[in-house]
Design a protein around this motif. Structure first.
Motif: not given
Length: 211
Positions: A89-98, A128-131, A134-144
């Motif tokens: 994960l390196f995008g500023p937000t989840v949506a941009e990263d995906v 989570l799209a706009a999050r 770096h503000a995600l939990s472990g499980g959220e990071q894995r799903l993202a």
């Protein structure tokens, strides 16, 4: 879909895997097991050409893969989920990263954004799209991170310890998301719950051979 014969892999001059046969057919979820240092991660990376073959033959999607140019077309059709989502994960937000992967595949920005939105919705993490990542939990990071892989429309998933470090609830969400994909996969895992939930076949690696 994947067929390796007599695979020999080495890192820093040391043999990691020797004389390994590996076959993945359509619809299979192959779990690669073995002690730490047996070469599970090395094997996954070798399927994408990140670790060169020292010996043996490898065919993916019916074509022989040997040199770097043979593997470049696989980076997308073979979707690799890293053991540590922070490496992915390196995008500023989840949506941009995906959306990053689809953009690299040549989709227009609007198409990539739509692909990202649809993938997040399919994994039930549209909220989570706009999050910031770096503000995600472990499980959220894995799903993202998984969403980023799935947005590239892979034909096969390569998963490195997909439930590593997750609590029971987060692990259950990741396993449900993986089962939902219906994709064939090669999975490195120590997690009995993950193996029980997903595995259709198991390949046991021996301890690392001596150099």
């Amino acid at each position: 879909m994947i067929e390796g014969r007599g695979l020999h892999l080495a890192r820093e001059g040391r043999t990691v895997i020797a004389a390994l046969d590996l076959v993945l057919d359509a619809g299979e979820r192959l779990f690669v097991l073995g002690p730490s240092g047996a070469g599970k991660t090395t094997l996954l990376h070798a399927l994408l050409g990140f670790v060169p073959l020292a010996a043996g033959t490898l065919a993916v999607f019916g074509e022989a893969r040997r040199c770097e140019r043979d593997f470049i077309p696989l980076r997308g059709p073979l979707g690799l989920l890293f053991q540590d989502p922070g490496d992915q994960l390196f995008g500023p937000t989840v949506a941009e990263d995906v959306a990053f992967g689809p953009l690299n595949l040549g989709l227009a920005p609007a198409q990539a954004a739509a692909r990202a939105e649809a993938t997040l919705a399919a994994l039930d993490i549209a909220h989570l799209a706009a999050r910031p990542v770096h503000a995600l939990s472990g499980g959220e990071q894995r799903l993202a991170a998984l969403a980023g892989v799935l947005a590239m429309a892979p034909r096969v998933l390569l998963l490195d310890e997909p439930t590593n470090g997750l609590d029971a609830d987060a692990s259950a969400r990741v396993l449900a998301a993986l089962a939902q994909t219906g994709l064939p996969m090669v999975v490195a895992s120590h997690d009995p719950a993950c193996i029980e939930a997903l595995a259709t076949r198991v390949l046991e690696l021996p301890a690392r051979p001596s150099a």
